[in-house]
Design a protein around this motif. Structure first.
Motif, PDB file in Angstrom:
ATOM      1  N   HIS A 171       9.357  71.820 -14.374  1.00  0.00           N
ATOM      2  CA  HIS A 171      10.221  70.759 -13.858  1.00  0.00           C
ATOM      3  C   HIS A 171       9.464  69.436 -13.879  1.00  0.00           C
ATOM      4  N   TYR A 179      15.792  78.069  -5.395  1.00  0.00           N
ATOM      5  CA  TYR A 179      16.094  76.644  -5.436  1.00  0.00           C
ATOM      6  C   TYR A 179      14.803  75.835  -5.384  1.00  0.00           C
ATOM      7  N   VAL A 198      13.664  71.983  -4.400  1.00  0.00           N
ATOM      8  CA  VAL A 198      14.176  70.834  -3.660  1.00  0.00           C
ATOM      9  C   VAL A 198      13.189  69.685  -3.764  1.00  0.00           C
ATOM     10  N   HIS A 255      17.286  66.410  -3.647  1.00  0.00           N
ATOM     11  CA  HIS A 255      17.880  66.876  -4.895  1.00  0.00           C
ATOM     12  C   HIS A 255      17.627  68.382  -4.981  1.00  0.00           C
ATOM     13  N   TYR A 310      17.945  71.803  -6.997  1.00  0.00           N
ATOM     14  CA  TYR A 310      18.104  72.400  -8.318  1.00  0.00           C
ATOM     15  C   TYR A 310      18.137  73.922  -8.186  1.00  0.00           C
ATOM     16  N   ARG A 363      19.788  67.889 -14.194  1.00  0.00           N
ATOM     17  CA  ARG A 363      20.522  67.338 -13.057  1.00  0.00           C
ATOM     18  C   ARG A 363      20.539  68.344 -11.909  1.00  0.00           C
ATOM     19  N   PRO A 364      20.485  67.848 -10.680  1.00  0.00           N
ATOM     20  CA  PRO A 364      20.519  68.760  -9.536  1.00  0.00           C
ATOM     21  C   PRO A 364      21.874  69.439  -9.394  1.00  0.00           C
ATOM     22  N   ASP A 365      21.863  70.616  -8.795  1.00  0.00           N
ATOM     23  CA  ASP A 365      23.105  71.326  -8.510  1.00  0.00           C
ATOM     24  C   ASP A 365      23.920  70.548  -7.481  1.00  0.00           C
ATOM     25  N   ILE A 406      23.251  67.211  -4.141  1.00  0.00           N
ATOM     26  CA  ILE A 406      22.371  66.258  -3.470  1.00  0.00           C
ATOM     27  C   ILE A 406      22.753  66.190  -1.993  1.00  0.00           C
TER      28      ILE A 406
END
Length: 234
Positions: free
Chosen positions: A126, A139, A141, A154, A156, A169-171, A173
């Motif tokens: 990432h 996840y 974060v 954010h 993910y 892109r994050p899942d 926010i």
């Protein structure tokens, strides 16, 4: 992202990493994986230079020949020195976190290079920007300051549990703060959950109760904003 020389090194073995020049200062971090293998991070800066460099070495066991996994150079500015080894999800395998440029606040660019125990190598898991980052196996974060009085998360979702990676892109926010309330007289913390829907971010209901913990950053007296009727998970 920070302009830096980042090299995934073709396997090269040595009894020990190269000796350090006397005019250079070196920080070392050595961690042991759950199988007994060893990762050694060396961060080096030298007098009269505005550059820093880092090398990451792997040994199958302490005392074995070392193999260089990665090296890079970057400007010696706040954030770029923040490279370290960390076991993000407490699975017994250490990963490499590389620092980057910082903004006016606590947020800095960064990269997380995951250690793959099967291949005994690193891969980029990432890249983003944050003040803090965490990963629980499902996840990731990123958390950072959004303004003077708001904090943003954010979130993910992992795309591959066997070899974790994350999308661009994050899942969703989470935004918690007091400077975006619709009612200026309401001093309670507002907490907004949003997700990209049709190219726009729309307010959604909290995806799960666990995420409400992030709303209490400024205290338990908070209000969760209601979801947009048009916001549905794609």
């Amino acid at each position: 992202m920070l302009c830096a020389l980042l090299v995934a090194v073709t396997p090269a073995f040595a009894e020990e990493p190269p000796a350090d020049a006397g005019e250079c200062s070196v920080d070392k971090q050595i961690e042991h994986n759950r199988d007994g293998s060893q990762l050694e991070l060396r961060k080096r800066s030298c007098d009269g230079s505005d550059q820093m460099s880092a090398e990451l070495w792997f040994r199958a066991k302490p005392g074995a020949k070392a193999r260089e996994l990665m090296r890079y150079e970057s400007a010696n500015r706040p954030g770029t020195w923040a490279a370290n080894l960390v076991d993000f999800d407490h699975d017994g395998w250490f990963d490499f976190r590389k620092g980057g440029e910082c903004g006016a606040g606590p947020n800095c660019e960064g990269e997380i290079h995951r250690f793959d125990p099967k291949r005994r190598a690193l891969y980029l898991m990432h890249a983003g920007g944050w003040a803090e980052v965490s990963f629980d196996g499902e996840y990731l974060v990123e958390s950072g300051r959004a303004s003077c009085c708001a904090w943003e998360y954010h979130v993910y979702r992992v795309l591959n549990r066997q070899r974790p990676v994350f999308g661009p892109r994050p899942d969703f926010i989470i935004l918690a703060g007091s400077d975006f309330a619709r009612d200026a007289d309401d001093e309670r913390t507002r907490c907004r959950f949003s997700r990209e829907v049709g190219g726009e971010y729309r307010t959604i209901a909290p995806p799960a109760k666990r995420w409400l913990d992030y709303c209490s950053l400024y205290g338990d007296d908070y209000v969760v904003e209601p979801p947009d009727t048009a916001a549905a998970k794609p």
